[in-house]
Design a protein around this motif. Structure first.
Motif, PDB file in Angstrom:
ATOM      1  N   TRP A 125       0.976  -1.133  -0.012  1.00  0.00           N
ATOM      2  CA  TRP A 125       0.092  -0.108  -0.213  1.00  0.00           C
ATOM      3  C   TRP A 125       0.876   1.298   0.112  1.00  0.00           C
ATOM      4  CZ3 TRP A 125      -0.494   4.308   3.022  1.00  0.00           C
ATOM      5  CH2 TRP A 125      -1.630   5.122   2.754  1.00  0.00           C
ATOM      6  N   GLN A 161       2.436   1.790  -3.504  1.00  0.00           N
ATOM      7  CA  GLN A 161       1.582   2.275  -4.401  1.00  0.00           C
ATOM      8  C   GLN A 161       1.125   3.642  -4.189  1.00  0.00           C
ATOM      9  OE1 GLN A 161      -0.994  -1.889  -5.505  1.00  0.00           O
ATOM     10  NE2 GLN A 161      -1.595  -0.368  -3.814  1.00  0.00           N
ATOM     11  N   GLN A 162       1.280   4.223  -2.766  1.00  0.00           N
ATOM     12  CA  GLN A 162       0.708   5.519  -2.492  1.00  0.00           C
ATOM     13  C   GLN A 162       1.869   6.302  -3.068  1.00  0.00           C
ATOM     14  OE1 GLN A 162      -2.704   5.175  -2.239  1.00  0.00           O
ATOM     15  NE2 GLN A 162      -2.190   6.892  -0.824  1.00  0.00           N
ATOM     16  N   LEU A 201       1.777   6.686  -6.823  1.00  0.00           N
ATOM     17  CA  LEU A 201       0.495   7.509  -7.271  1.00  0.00           C
ATOM     18  C   LEU A 201       0.960   9.145  -7.062  1.00  0.00           C
ATOM     19  CD1 LEU A 201      -2.359   7.653  -8.089  1.00  0.00           C
ATOM     20  CD2 LEU A 201      -2.915   7.470  -5.855  1.00  0.00           C
ATOM     21  N   HIS A 202       1.606   9.374  -5.957  1.00  0.00           N
ATOM     22  CA  HIS A 202       2.197  10.702  -5.742  1.00  0.00           C
ATOM     23  C   HIS A 202       3.099  10.995  -7.024  1.00  0.00           C
ATOM     24  CE1 HIS A 202       4.163  14.042  -3.719  1.00  0.00           C
ATOM     25  NE2 HIS A 202       5.155  13.531  -3.943  1.00  0.00           N
ATOM     26  N   ARG A 258      -6.392   6.531  -8.635  1.00  0.00           N
ATOM     27  CA  ARG A 258      -5.940   5.513  -7.600  1.00  0.00           C
ATOM     28  C   ARG A 258      -5.001   4.327  -8.507  1.00  0.00           C
ATOM     29  NH1 ARG A 258     -11.081   2.247  -5.976  1.00  0.00           N
ATOM     30  NH2 ARG A 258     -10.733   0.640  -7.557  1.00  0.00           N
ATOM     31  N   GLU A 315      -3.806   0.523  -8.032  1.00  0.00           N
ATOM     32  CA  GLU A 315      -4.098  -0.719  -7.608  1.00  0.00           C
ATOM     33  C   GLU A 315      -3.863  -1.939  -8.284  1.00  0.00           C
ATOM     34  OE1 GLU A 315      -8.385  -2.534  -5.922  1.00  0.00           O
ATOM     35  OE2 GLU A 315      -7.671  -1.019  -4.532  1.00  0.00           O
ATOM     36  N   PRO A 348       5.521   8.330   3.759  1.00  0.00           N
ATOM     37  CA  PRO A 348       4.355   8.115   4.743  1.00  0.00           C
ATOM     38  C   PRO A 348       5.083   8.002   6.084  1.00  0.00           C
ATOM     39  CG  PRO A 348       4.357   6.587   2.798  1.00  0.00           C
ATOM     40  CD  PRO A 348       5.692   7.365   2.869  1.00  0.00           C
ATOM     41  N   GLU A 376      -3.994   6.431   6.449  1.00  0.00           N
ATOM     42  CA  GLU A 376      -4.691   5.259   6.453  1.00  0.00           C
ATOM     43  C   GLU A 376      -5.679   5.222   7.623  1.00  0.00           C
ATOM     44  OE1 GLU A 376      -2.264   1.451   4.817  1.00  0.00           O
ATOM     45  OE2 GLU A 376      -1.917   1.891   7.102  1.00  0.00           O
ATOM     46  N   SER A 413      -3.285  -1.830   5.160  1.00  0.00           N
ATOM     47  CA  SER A 413      -3.523  -2.229   3.748  1.00  0.00           C
ATOM     48  C   SER A 413      -3.974  -3.817   3.616  1.00  0.00           C
ATOM     49  CB  SER A 413      -2.261  -2.287   3.277  1.00  0.00           C
ATOM     50  OG  SER A 413      -1.416  -2.976   3.671  1.00  0.00           O
TER      51      SER A 413
END
Length: 243
Positions: free
Chosen positions: A16, A19-20, A23-24, A46, A48, A116, A135, A139
C-alpha cells in the motif's frame, strides 16, 4: 526517477505504501508525461494491483486517453524503469472514468519525495497494527474488505445479471469503479463459457443478460445468437497487415 525517490521506494515495506508513493509520483509528473493540455483534463485517482484508475472531466477525454492506452502504458512504464526492480512493468492496465475530480490536484513543482508517516498511537481498528500515513485501516484488512465487497457484487450479478450500478447500490454499498470492474471480469468469464462449443443454453443466456442488461422476459433467441456472434467476431478478428 531520482535516486532519492528510489531510496524511498526501497525503504517502504508495505504494498500500500509503495503504491501510494508511485501514485504521488505519477500525479506530480502527470503534466510532463501527458502534456499540460491532457493533464488539465485528467488526474490519476488510484493505483491498485497494477491498474491505474484515471478520472477525466469530459467523456471525450476518457475516450481519447482510452484509445491511447497502449502508448501511455509504454511511456509510463519507461518512466518507472528504475523502480521496476526486476519486473517487466509496474502498470498493466489503465481505466478511465468521467467524473468530477474532487481531490486536490498535486502541484507541478517538485517539492521532494513523499514519505508516509507511521504513528504508533493510531492502529488498525480490525487487526491492531500501526497505521501508515492517512490510513483508516491497514492495507491487509482493506484488501480483505475490498475482496469481500467484490464477492458480494459478483453474487448479486450472478443472481441478477441485468443489474445496473444504480440497482446494485441499493443492495450493496459499493462505488461505480468497483462495480464496473467486477462486472467486466464476470462478463469476460461468462462470454468465454458461452462461446465454448459445449456451452449450455443457460450459460449462453446468462452471458447475454450480463452483456446487454436485458431482463429474462425480454430475452429472445435471436438476441442471444446475434450477441454471441458479435462477441465471437470481435475476439477472433485479425486486422489486415499494412503494407
Amino acid at each position: 526517477m531520482k535516486d532519492s525517490e528510489l531510496l524511498v521506494l526501497k525503504v517502504l515495506r508495505t504494498p500500500w505504501a509503495r503504491q501510494q508513493f508511485l501514485l504521488h509520483w505519477l500525479r506530480s509528473h502527470w503534466a510532463d508525461i501527458l502534456g499540460h493540455t491532457a493533464a488539465d483534463h485528467s488526474q490519476p485517482y488510484r493505483l491498485e494491483n497494477g491498474t491505474l484508475y484515471v478520472h477525466t472531466d469530459n467523456p471525450m477525454w476518457s475516450n481519447q486517453l482510452h484509445m491511447m492506452q497502449g502508448k501511455l502504458l509504454g511511456q509510463l512504464n519507461r518512466q518507472l524503469v528504475p523502480a521496476l526492480q526486476g519486473r517487466k512493468r509496474i502498470l498493466r492496465e489503465m481505466k478511465f472514468y468521467h467524473g468530477i475530480i474532487q481531490e486536490e490536484i498535486q502541484p507541478r513543482e517538485d517539492k521532494g519525495p513523499f514519505m508516509p508517516k507511521v504513528d504508533p498511537s493510531r492502529r488498525c481498528p480490525v487487526c491492531g497494527v500501526p497505521l501508515i500515513g492517512e490510513e483508516e485501516i491497514c492495507s491487509a484488512c482493506r484488501r480483505e474488505q475490498v475482496q469481500t465487497l467484490r464477492r458480494e457484487i459478483r453474487k448479486q450479478l450472478v443472481l441478477r445479471p441485468w443489474l445496473r450500478y444504480e440497482d446494485c447500490r441499493e443492495l450493496v454499498k459499493c462505488d461505480r469503479i468497483t462495480f464496473t470492474d467486477v462486472k467486466a471480469v464476470l462478463g469476460e468469464w461468462a462470454l468465454n463459457r458461452a462461446l465454448d462449443p459445449k456451452a449450455t443454453a443457460q450459460e449462453k443466456a446468462f452471458a447475454v443478460l450480463l452483456e446487454t442488461g436485458l431482463r429474462p422476459k425480454e430475452l429472445q433467441e435471436e438476441t442471444i445468437v446475434r450477441t454471441l456472434e458479435k462477441a465471437r467476431r470481435s475476439r477472433y478478428y485479425v486486422p489486415a497487415r499494412r503494407k
